[in-house]
Design a protein around this motif. Structure first.
Motif, PDB file in Angstrom:
ATOM      1  N   ALA A   7       0.844  -1.201   0.000  1.00 22.90           N
ATOM      2  CA  ALA A   7       0.000   0.000   0.000  1.00 22.90           C
ATOM      3  C   ALA A   7       0.871   1.239   0.000  1.00 22.90           C
ATOM      4  O   ALA A   7       1.984   1.241   0.550  1.00 22.90           O
ATOM      5  CB  ALA A   7      -0.932   0.001   1.210  1.00 22.90           C
ATOM      6  N   LEU A   8       0.364   2.301  -0.615  1.00 24.02           N
ATOM      7  CA  LEU A   8       1.118   3.539  -0.762  1.00 24.02           C
ATOM      8  C   LEU A   8       0.160   4.717  -0.639  1.00 24.02           C
ATOM      9  O   LEU A   8      -0.940   4.691  -1.178  1.00 24.02           O
ATOM     10  CB  LEU A   8       1.806   3.568  -2.137  1.00 24.02           C
ATOM     11  N   VAL A   9       0.590   5.749   0.087  1.00 22.57           N
ATOM     12  CA  VAL A   9      -0.178   6.989   0.226  1.00 22.57           C
ATOM     13  C   VAL A   9       0.636   8.113  -0.386  1.00 22.57           C
ATOM     14  O   VAL A   9       1.819   8.277  -0.046  1.00 22.57           O
ATOM     15  CB  VAL A   9      -0.494   7.305   1.707  1.00 22.57           C
ATOM     16  N   VAL A  10       0.030   8.879  -1.296  1.00 19.72           N
ATOM     17  CA  VAL A  10       0.771   9.928  -2.006  1.00 19.72           C
ATOM     18  C   VAL A  10      -0.040  11.217  -2.032  1.00 19.72           C
ATOM     19  O   VAL A  10      -1.240  11.220  -1.804  1.00 19.72           O
ATOM     20  CB  VAL A  10       1.111   9.500  -3.452  1.00 19.72           C
ATOM     21  N   ARG A  11       0.648  12.300  -2.338  1.00 17.97           N
ATOM     22  CA  ARG A  11      -0.012  13.584  -2.568  1.00 17.97           C
ATOM     23  C   ARG A  11      -0.363  13.671  -4.048  1.00 17.97           C
ATOM     24  O   ARG A  11       0.497  13.486  -4.919  1.00 17.97           O
ATOM     25  CB  ARG A  11       0.909  14.731  -2.157  1.00 17.97           C
ATOM     26  N   VAL A  12      -1.625  13.956  -4.354  1.00 15.02           N
ATOM     27  CA  VAL A  12      -2.098  13.890  -5.733  1.00 15.02           C
ATOM     28  C   VAL A  12      -1.431  14.922  -6.630  1.00 15.02           C
ATOM     29  O   VAL A  12      -1.069  14.624  -7.769  1.00 15.02           O
ATOM     30  CB  VAL A  12      -3.633  14.077  -5.776  1.00 15.02           C
ATOM     31  N   ILE A  13      -1.238  16.126  -6.138  1.00 18.92           N
ATOM     32  CA  ILE A  13      -0.782  17.215  -6.995  1.00 18.92           C
ATOM     33  C   ILE A  13       0.573  16.952  -7.646  1.00 18.92           C
ATOM     34  O   ILE A  13       0.823  17.370  -8.775  1.00 18.92           O
ATOM     35  CB  ILE A  13      -0.753  18.543  -6.193  1.00 18.92           C
ATOM     36  N   ASP A  14       1.458  16.234  -6.942  1.00 16.26           N
ATOM     37  CA  ASP A  14       2.782  15.976  -7.502  1.00 16.26           C
ATOM     38  C   ASP A  14       3.256  14.540  -7.332  1.00 16.26           C
ATOM     39  O   ASP A  14       4.375  14.198  -7.737  1.00 16.26           O
ATOM     40  CB  ASP A  14       3.818  16.911  -6.868  1.00 16.26           C
ATOM     41  N   GLY A  15       2.421  13.668  -6.754  1.00 18.99           N
ATOM     42  CA  GLY A  15       2.804  12.272  -6.586  1.00 18.99           C
ATOM     43  C   GLY A  15       3.817  12.028  -5.490  1.00 18.99           C
ATOM     44  O   GLY A  15       4.401  10.938  -5.417  1.00 18.99           O
ATOM     45  N   LEU A  16       4.057  13.022  -4.604  1.00 20.99           N
ATOM     46  CA  LEU A  16       5.033  12.836  -3.531  1.00 20.99           C
ATOM     47  C   LEU A  16       4.558  11.730  -2.587  1.00 20.99           C
ATOM     48  O   LEU A  16       3.466  11.811  -2.025  1.00 20.99           O
ATOM     49  CB  LEU A  16       5.193  14.134  -2.746  1.00 20.99           C
ATOM     50  N   PRO A  17       5.365  10.672  -2.394  1.00 19.39           N
ATOM     51  CA  PRO A  17       4.960   9.605  -1.471  1.00 19.39           C
ATOM     52  C   PRO A  17       4.967  10.105  -0.033  1.00 19.39           C
ATOM     53  O   PRO A  17       5.940  10.708   0.427  1.00 19.39           O
ATOM     54  CB  PRO A  17       6.020   8.517  -1.700  1.00 19.39           C
ATOM     55  N   LEU A  18       3.887   9.870   0.678  1.00 21.77           N
ATOM     56  CA  LEU A  18       3.758  10.308   2.060  1.00 21.77           C
ATOM     57  C   LEU A  18       3.998   9.170   3.042  1.00 21.77           C
ATOM     58  O   LEU A  18       4.558   9.365   4.110  1.00 21.77           O
ATOM     59  CB  LEU A  18       2.366  10.910   2.289  1.00 21.77           C
ATOM     60  N   SER A  19       3.556   7.971   2.669  1.00 17.76           N
ATOM     61  CA  SER A  19       3.758   6.800   3.520  1.00 17.76           C
ATOM     62  C   SER A  19       3.565   5.553   2.673  1.00 17.76           C
ATOM     63  O   SER A  19       2.950   5.603   1.605  1.00 17.76           O
ATOM     64  CB  SER A  19       2.781   6.799   4.694  1.00 17.76           C
ATOM     65  N   ALA A  20       4.115   4.435   3.154  1.00 16.69           N
ATOM     66  CA  ALA A  20       3.989   3.171   2.417  1.00 16.69           C
ATOM     67  C   ALA A  20       4.330   2.025   3.354  1.00 16.69           C
ATOM     68  O   ALA A  20       4.976   2.224   4.388  1.00 16.69           O
ATOM     69  CB  ALA A  20       4.909   3.153   1.198  1.00 16.69           C
ATOM     70  N   THR A  21       3.887   0.840   2.981  1.00 12.78           N
ATOM     71  CA  THR A  21       4.299  -0.328   3.753  1.00 12.78           C
ATOM     72  C   THR A  21       5.794  -0.546   3.556  1.00 12.78           C
ATOM     73  O   THR A  21       6.322  -0.379   2.458  1.00 12.78           O
ATOM     74  CB  THR A  21       3.528  -1.577   3.290  1.00 12.78           C
ATOM     75  N   THR A  22       6.463  -0.932   4.613  1.00 17.21           N
ATOM     76  CA  THR A  22       7.936  -1.001   4.583  1.00 17.21           C
ATOM     77  C   THR A  22       8.473  -2.420   4.454  1.00 17.21           C
ATOM     78  O   THR A  22       9.651  -2.650   4.674  1.00 17.21           O
ATOM     79  CB  THR A  22       8.511  -0.382   5.868  1.00 17.21           C
ATOM     80  N   ASP A  23       7.600  -3.370   4.122  1.00 19.30           N
ATOM     81  CA  ASP A  23       8.114  -4.724   3.935  1.00 19.30           C
ATOM     82  C   ASP A  23       8.872  -4.802   2.611  1.00 19.30           C
ATOM     83  O   ASP A  23       8.625  -4.057   1.676  1.00 19.30           O
ATOM     84  CB  ASP A  23       6.976  -5.753   3.970  1.00 19.30           C
ATOM     85  N   TYR A  24       9.782  -5.730   2.509  1.00 22.17           N
ATOM     86  CA  TYR A  24      10.632  -5.859   1.334  1.00 22.17           C
ATOM     87  C   TYR A  24      10.358  -7.204   0.665  1.00 22.17           C
ATOM     88  O   TYR A  24      10.734  -8.263   1.167  1.00 22.17           O
ATOM     89  CB  TYR A  24      12.109  -5.747   1.714  1.00 22.17           C
ATOM     90  N   GLU A  25       9.680  -7.150  -0.463  1.00 23.94           N
ATOM     91  CA  GLU A  25       9.362  -8.356  -1.209  1.00 23.94           C
ATOM     92  C   GLU A  25      10.416  -8.568  -2.298  1.00 23.94           C
ATOM     93  O   GLU A  25      10.826  -7.636  -2.967  1.00 23.94           O
ATOM     94  CB  GLU A  25       7.969  -8.228  -1.844  1.00 23.94           C
TER      95      GLU A  25
END
Length: 303
Positions: A7-25
């Protein structure tokens, strides 16, 4: 096994990632899906507010609300209703937890990485549907998806997300192609029935006028045109009531004007009450078209 993978949370206006799951697949296909996810995150403003992209091994779902985008990767067999309930939970918690002004002003990526704790907990719950503490919103979400299904992205949309310029991208500007209207009211349905009735009466009179012309050459053919134009205007108003169209209200007023003009021309063949009935039905239909607005997002849009 069906599950949420990333999962990923971003700012729409510029796509800046705000938060994400930190697991490494380590799965290469999942890493490729994450790349597509991040590519879409930079183009969210160009797409409808709720979309799905089905890849070979994974499915990408995302939604936007109040300037923030919520994206996820899940297995293809993961239920769509659970996927959007998952995104909805992220949306609600993020809005409650963080100040919108702070979100708009951050400059560094992953400034809200602490939100990952909530993402991980929610992900674990949705990966074990039987353990979900509540299913209150599932029925609402199922109805929402049925009435306004997510826009299914195509390979061309993937090219757009990856930076390839296509002329087709202009279709995302303005209202989404799946735009629906608010549920029809009883008065709206009554107006449709009356409008169809008026159209049928005009059509019947037009057919009789043609028969009269064939039997009597001195009949005015313009009456036939007036009857059929009235029929077309009535039926077109029914179409505008049922389906979304650009300049919908303006077209409804033009149809009403055509109804009025055709009835004025038929003044010699109709009495005042008949003309008033046709004009009143046209005006009533126009009002119902104007009152039935396209479905829009409320500030707390739940999709």
């Amino acid at each position: 096994m069906s599950m949420v993978l990333f999962a990923l949370v971003v700012r729409v206006i510029d796509g800046l990632p705000l938060s994400a799951t930190t697991d490494y697949e380590q799965d290469k296909e999942l890493q490729e899906a994450k790349k597509h996810l991040k590519a879409f995150s930079k183009k969210l403003a160009q797409f409808p507010d709720r979309c799905t992209l089905k890849l070979a091994q994974y499915t990408i779902n995302f939604m936007t609300s109040l300037g923030v985008g919520y994206l996820m990767v899940c297995t293809p067999n993961y239920p769509s209703v659970l996927a959007y309930c998952f995104l909805e939970e992220l949306q609600k918690e993020f809005i409650i937890t963080y100040d919108p002004e702070r979100m708009r002003n951050v400059m560094r990526p992953y400034s809200f990485i602490d939100f990952d704790t909530f993402i991980q907990k929610t992900k674990q719950r949705y990966n074990c549907p039987r353990s979900l503490s509540t299913r209150i919103n599932l029925a609402d979400m199922q109805m929402e998806i049925k009435l306004r299904p997510p826009y299914e992205l195509s390979p061309e949309d993937l090219l757009v997300a990856n930076g390839v310029s296509l002329r087709a991208t202009s279709k995302y500007k303005g209202i989404a192609p799946t735009q629906l209207l608010e549920p029809a009211t009883l008065s709206g349905l009554v107006s449709c029935v009356l409008s169809v009735l008026c159209g049928g009466l005009n059509l019947l009179r037009g057919v009789h006028a043609i028969e009269s012309i064939l039997e009597n050459d001195d009949e005015n053919f313009n009456y036939v045109i007036a009857f059929f134009l009235g029929t077309a205007a009535c039926l077109y108003q029914c179409y505008l009531f049922a389906y979304f169209s650009v300049w919908r209200n303006f077209k409804a007023f033009l149809a009403l004007a055509l109804i009025c003009l055709s009835n004025m021309y038929l003044y010699e063949l109709r009495n005042v009450w008949q003309i008033l009935f046709h004009v009143a039905v046209g005006a009533f239909m126009t009002l119902q078209i104007r009152l039935r607005q396209p479905l829009g997002k409320a500030p707390d849009y739940n999709v």
